[in-house]
Design a protein around this motif. Structure first.
Motif, mmCIF file in Angstrom:
data_model
loop_
_atom_site.group_PDB
_atom_site.id
_atom_site.type_symbol
_atom_site.label_atom_id
_atom_site.label_comp_id
_atom_site.label_asym_id
_atom_site.label_seq_id
_atom_site.Cartn_x
_atom_site.Cartn_y
_atom_site.Cartn_z
ATOM 1 N N HIS A 26 0.591 -1.575 0.320
ATOM 2 C CA HIS A 26 0.227 0.141 -0.057
ATOM 3 C C HIS A 26 0.482 0.994 0.149
ATOM 4 O O HIS A 26 0.725 2.191 -0.500
ATOM 5 C CB HIS A 26 -1.001 -0.271 1.524
ATOM 6 N N VAL A 27 1.302 1.230 0.885
ATOM 7 C CA VAL A 27 2.507 2.743 1.296
ATOM 8 C C VAL A 27 3.308 2.693 -0.106
ATOM 9 O O VAL A 27 3.354 4.171 -0.982
ATOM 10 C CB VAL A 27 3.844 2.619 2.422
ATOM 11 N N GLU A 28 3.877 1.809 -0.918
ATOM 12 C CA GLU A 28 4.865 1.814 -1.730
ATOM 13 C C GLU A 28 3.626 2.140 -3.255
ATOM 14 O O GLU A 28 4.671 3.525 -3.850
ATOM 15 C CB GLU A 28 5.394 0.263 -2.220
ATOM 16 N N ILE A 29 2.849 1.737 -2.933
ATOM 17 C CA ILE A 29 1.967 2.418 -4.223
ATOM 18 C C ILE A 29 1.383 4.443 -4.510
ATOM 19 O O ILE A 29 1.544 4.338 -4.905
ATOM 20 C CB ILE A 29 1.219 1.325 -4.272
ATOM 21 N N PHE A 136 -4.596 4.230 -3.800
ATOM 22 C CA PHE A 136 -4.148 2.772 -3.857
ATOM 23 C C PHE A 136 -5.558 2.272 -4.210
ATOM 24 O O PHE A 136 -5.608 0.937 -4.697
ATOM 25 C CB PHE A 136 -3.599 3.077 -2.299
ATOM 26 N N ARG A 137 -6.429 2.479 -3.153
ATOM 27 C CA ARG A 137 -7.960 1.540 -3.281
ATOM 28 C C ARG A 137 -8.313 1.007 -4.496
ATOM 29 O O ARG A 137 -9.511 0.829 -5.116
ATOM 30 C CB ARG A 137 -8.935 1.813 -2.184
ATOM 31 N N GLY A 142 -4.350 -2.396 -5.218
ATOM 32 C CA GLY A 142 -6.057 -2.460 -3.857
ATOM 33 C C GLY A 142 -7.089 -3.122 -4.081
ATOM 34 O O GLY A 142 -8.052 -3.509 -3.072
ATOM 35 N N LEU A 143 -7.351 -3.234 -5.846
ATOM 36 C CA LEU A 143 -8.680 -3.766 -5.070
ATOM 37 C C LEU A 143 -8.745 -5.075 -4.807
ATOM 38 O O LEU A 143 -10.145 -5.689 -4.569
ATOM 39 C CB LEU A 143 -9.537 -3.559 -6.644
ATOM 40 N N ALA A 144 -7.625 -6.028 -5.274
ATOM 41 C CA ALA A 144 -7.728 -7.615 -5.338
ATOM 42 C C ALA A 144 -7.813 -7.752 -3.941
ATOM 43 O O ALA A 144 -7.620 -8.412 -3.365
ATOM 44 C CB ALA A 144 -6.763 -8.089 -6.243
ATOM 45 N N ILE A 145 -6.852 -6.646 -3.625
ATOM 46 C CA ILE A 145 -5.919 -7.083 -1.793
ATOM 47 C C ILE A 145 -7.674 -7.119 -0.892
ATOM 48 O O ILE A 145 -7.787 -7.637 -0.581
ATOM 49 C CB ILE A 145 -5.457 -6.164 -1.218
ATOM 50 N N LEU A 177 -7.150 9.917 -11.530
ATOM 51 C CA LEU A 177 -6.491 8.969 -11.131
ATOM 52 C C LEU A 177 -7.155 7.686 -11.056
ATOM 53 O O LEU A 177 -6.949 6.758 -11.773
ATOM 54 C CB LEU A 177 -5.723 9.641 -10.287
ATOM 55 N N ALA A 178 -8.392 8.098 -10.087
ATOM 56 C CA ALA A 178 -8.410 6.998 -9.443
ATOM 57 C C ALA A 178 -9.644 6.718 -10.271
ATOM 58 O O ALA A 178 -9.467 4.905 -11.171
ATOM 59 C CB ALA A 178 -9.680 7.960 -8.586
ATOM 60 N N TRP A 179 -11.051 7.123 -11.689
ATOM 61 C CA TRP A 179 -11.526 6.810 -12.257
ATOM 62 C C TRP A 179 -10.127 6.322 -13.508
ATOM 63 O O TRP A 179 -11.051 4.883 -13.920
ATOM 64 C CB TRP A 179 -12.181 7.605 -13.000
ATOM 65 N N ALA A 180 -9.111 6.710 -13.726
ATOM 66 C CA ALA A 180 -8.348 6.517 -14.918
ATOM 67 C C ALA A 180 -8.042 5.275 -14.336
ATOM 68 O O ALA A 180 -7.488 3.734 -14.729
ATOM 69 C CB ALA A 180 -7.236 6.486 -15.001
ATOM 70 N N GLU A 181 -7.456 4.833 -12.777
ATOM 71 C CA GLU A 181 -7.281 3.593 -12.598
ATOM 72 C C GLU A 181 -8.506 2.218 -12.504
ATOM 73 O O GLU A 181 -8.093 0.754 -12.218
ATOM 74 C CB GLU A 181 -6.668 3.414 -10.938
ATOM 75 N N LEU A 182 -9.923 2.784 -11.789
ATOM 76 C CA LEU A 182 -10.649 1.763 -12.671
ATOM 77 C C LEU A 182 -10.789 1.033 -12.944
ATOM 78 O O LEU A 182 -11.445 -0.039 -13.746
ATOM 79 C CB LEU A 182 -11.991 2.316 -11.385
ATOM 80 N N ARG A 183 -10.457 2.162 -14.305
ATOM 81 C CA ARG A 183 -10.904 1.613 -15.935
ATOM 82 C C ARG A 183 -9.295 0.582 -16.144
ATOM 83 O O ARG A 183 -9.732 0.077 -16.986
ATOM 84 C CB ARG A 183 -11.009 2.995 -16.869
ATOM 85 N N LEU A 184 -8.340 0.498 -15.682
ATOM 86 C CA LEU A 184 -7.136 0.486 -15.555
ATOM 87 C C LEU A 184 -7.466 -1.669 -15.667
ATOM 88 O O LEU A 184 -7.278 -1.788 -15.968
ATOM 89 C CB LEU A 184 -5.943 0.346 -15.576
ATOM 90 N N ALA A 185 -8.335 -1.447 -14.309
ATOM 91 C CA ALA A 185 -7.942 -2.355 -13.398
ATOM 92 C C ALA A 185 -9.632 -3.538 -14.264
ATOM 93 O O ALA A 185 -9.782 -4.174 -13.808
ATOM 94 C CB ALA A 185 -8.482 -2.413 -11.832
#
Length: 189
Positions: A26-29, A136-137, A142-145, A177-185
């Motif tokens: 979590h902290v690294e990301i 991260f979430r 983060g989602l998988a965890i 960035l949150a929306w972009a990360e969710l799309r990537l995931a």
């Protein structure tokens, strides 16, 4: 992971306390997101980076069972608060050991002391720490965890996480960035 020698020293001293609830990951990301947010948003890296590296140290003071009740869907705010209070104590020890700037140390500790429980940001640097923490979430990792941790299925968890975006993020960059990360995931709204 860390860009400057003082931050490497802070991280080295923080790392033993991150050996719970996958905080090392979590902290690294979140650290990477903090640097990314600092590119587009106002904030002091000398406050933001130590704060993000130390923000979750206090989880080490709670058992794994209590940790699961302290965050996520249906969390216990009193338990969540314990990790902030304990985190301040641990971060203070690390920063004092390194003779970190006392004024910046006070701001870092103030940010850590309410990084989850305080609903408003106290500074531009706090906005970045809060956003980097929550980003991260939204990542695939983060989602998988969290889905495994909370025993959530993709559909319901997707609905819950996307419903949080507007209230979680303090900066335009963070929300974007949150929306972009969710799309990537593979989680699209």
């Amino acid at each position: 992971m860390v860009k400057l020698p003082i931050y490497e020293k802070i991280y080295a001293l923080a790392k033993p306390y991150l050996n719970t609830r996958k905080n090392d990951i979590h902290v690294e990301i979140s650290h990477g997101f903090a640097w990314r947010l600092l590119e587009d948003e106002p904030g002091d890296p000398e406050v933001v980076i130590p704060a993000i590296l130390c923000h979750d140290l206090g989880w080490i003071k709670l058992t794994e069972e209590l940790q699961l009740k302290a965050f996520g869907p249906g969390f216990d705010p009193d338990l969540r608060r314990i990790h902030e209070v304990e985190g301040v104590k641990l971060a203070r020890g690390i920063l004092n050991r390194l003779d970190y700037n006392p004024q910046k140390t006070m701001e870092i500790l103030h940010i850590i002391d309410g990084h989850d429980s305080r609903l408003q940001a106290i500074s531009d640097s706090d906005k970045i720490v809060k956003d980097a923490d929550k980003l991260f979430r939204c990542t695939a990792t983060g989602l998988a965890i969290d889905m495994e941790r909370f025993r959530q299925e993709k559909g319901p968890y997707t609905q819950w996480i996307t419903a949080q975006i507007d209230s979680w993020f303090f900066t335009e960059t963070g929300a974007r960035l949150a929306w972009a990360e969710l799309r990537l995931a593979g989680f699209s709204p």
